[in-house]
Design an enzyme around this catalytic site. Structure first.
Site, mmCIF file in Angstrom:
data_model
loop_
_atom_site.group_PDB
_atom_site.id
_atom_site.type_symbol
_atom_site.label_atom_id
_atom_site.label_comp_id
_atom_site.label_asym_id
_atom_site.label_seq_id
_atom_site.Cartn_x
_atom_site.Cartn_y
_atom_site.Cartn_z
ATOM 1 N N GLN A 47 -3.176 49.599 0.576
ATOM 2 C CA GLN A 47 -2.789 49.173 -0.769
ATOM 3 C C GLN A 47 -3.531 49.964 -1.858
ATOM 4 O OE1 GLN A 47 -0.382 47.463 -1.995
ATOM 5 N NE2 GLN A 47 0.453 46.747 -0.058
ATOM 6 N N SER A 48 -3.842 51.214 -1.574
ATOM 7 C CA SER A 48 -4.569 52.039 -2.537
ATOM 8 C C SER A 48 -3.757 52.291 -3.803
ATOM 9 C CB SER A 48 -4.916 53.378 -1.876
ATOM 10 O OG SER A 48 -5.305 54.324 -2.855
ATOM 11 N N ASN A 49 -4.355 51.968 -4.951
ATOM 12 C CA ASN A 49 -3.731 52.303 -6.234
ATOM 13 C C ASN A 49 -3.806 53.802 -6.476
ATOM 14 O OD1 ASN A 49 -3.416 49.485 -7.143
ATOM 15 N ND2 ASN A 49 -5.656 49.522 -7.122
ATOM 16 N N CYS B 107 -3.678 56.166 -4.271
ATOM 17 C CA CYS B 107 -2.632 56.863 -3.510
ATOM 18 C C CYS B 107 -1.264 56.659 -4.161
ATOM 19 C CB CYS B 107 -2.632 56.386 -2.055
ATOM 20 S SG CYS B 107 -4.071 57.023 -1.148
#
Ligand code: PLP
Length: 328
Positions: A71-73, A75
């Site tokens: 859930q990386s912002n 990325c």
């Protein structure tokens, strides 16, 4: 010469939080809305990507490669920047792949990236390096966007964000322009935001305090890492400034549960900001940072006549991640 693209929606607004300030009975609270920087729901990575994508273009890169949690912002925003500027993109994402993608992961797929899933975070750095080397061998001209966009180049985004804040004169009319806001509080993790603000403070002459609430790293590491990053970033602007860990203010008192683990503290801060100000935080970063801020206010850490600016760094798409939504 440092190159920069201009695609962020700047300056981001500064808003007052009068109802929340009153409820907490603490200092005057302001928020800087870097959740509104543009680029696929915004967030702090947009400012860094203005410099990182410019560097990738200058190097003749054709592909962006980066890594982070599922859930990386960072990325998600890197994937959006790749789509917008015509790069191929591969993301190395650690964590368990859900059968049905939601939130940031769903958006990553929409931007058309290739995803390499790594079950164990411990393997991530190695797989990222292998992915990069393979892309080089295949002639794809990759550019490695560092974790969180936190290279010296990326950190410049937040040095100039400090200039932007000073020019906005957030305390105009309050009779206290000197050093106001007295405090800047925000979530810190890979350190680029923190390093940029630290450098910007020195260069542009902000005399308030910058307090990073750690999301997942210990204080000693953060101070060393952020000061080194700020020093290296300064060099890109002409002259090296040597920052030391003592120049960096950080606390790791609020991250003991571990990265992305929701506790009552995050749940409370997300609900307080929503119900008192109609403002959305995210469960992983700004929720934790705001929980720290609220705790410090309750402890009486700030003086009542001080002004504290909470620098909102974005991340709200994660509110809709199945994993977090179920726990809010
Ligand atoms: C990446 C991120 C941060 C941390 O910023 P760093 O520059 O990596 O320290 C804070 N908040 C949100 C929402 C983020 O996505």
């Amino acid at each position: 010469m440092v190159q920069r693209l201009n695609f962020a929606h700047l300056p981001t607004p500064i808003e007052k939080l009068p109802r929340l300030s009153k409820f907490l009975g603490g200092p005057r609270l302001l928020v800087k809305r870097d959740d509104q920087t543009g680029l696929a729901f915004g967030g702090n990575k947009t400012r860094k990507l203005e410099f990182l994508v410019a560097e990738a273009q200058a190097q003749g890169a054709q592909m962006l490669i980066s890594a982070g949690a599922i859930q990386s912002n960072h990325c998600r925003q890197t994937a959006a920047a790749a789509a917008r500027f015509g790069f191929d993109c591969t993301l190395v994402l650690n964590g368990e792949m859900p059968t049905q993608p939601s939130a940031n992961l769903l958006l990553d797929e929409m931007f058309g990236v290739e995803i390499v899933n790594v079950a164990d975070r411990a393997d991530r750095a190695r797989i990222l390096q292998e992915t990069y080397e393979k892309a080089v061998r295949d002639g794809k001209k990759p550019y490695l966007v560092p974790y969180g966009g936190s290279s010296p180049v990326g950190a410049l985004g937040y040095a100039f964000a400090m200039e932007e804040l000073i020019n906005q004169k957030p305390c105009e009319g309050s009779g206290d322009l000197q050093g106001c806001p007295d405090w800047i509080v925000f979530g810190t993790s890979s350190g680029g935001t923190h390093a940029g603000l630290t450098l910007g403070k020195r260069i542009f002459g902000y005399d308030g305090n910058i307090l990073g609430i750690s999301i997942d790293e210990d204080e000693t590491w953060l101070k060393a890492h952020v000061s080194a990053l700020a020093s290296d970033a300064s060099e890109l602007l002409g002259e090296r400034i040597e920052f030391t860990p003592d120049d960096v203010m950080a606390t790791d008192a609020y991250c003991q549960a571990g990265y992305g683990v929701l506790t009552d503290a995050e749940r409370e801060s997300v609900k307080l900001f929503a119900s008192y100000e109609g403002l959305l935080l995210d469960p992983v970063y700004t929720g934790r940072a705001a929980a720290g801020l609220i705790d410090l206010i309750r402890e009486g850490f700030f003086k009542k006549d001080e002004t504290v600016l909470f620098w909102h760094t974005g991340g709200q798409p994660a509110l809709f991640a199945d994993k977090y939504a179920a726990q809010l």
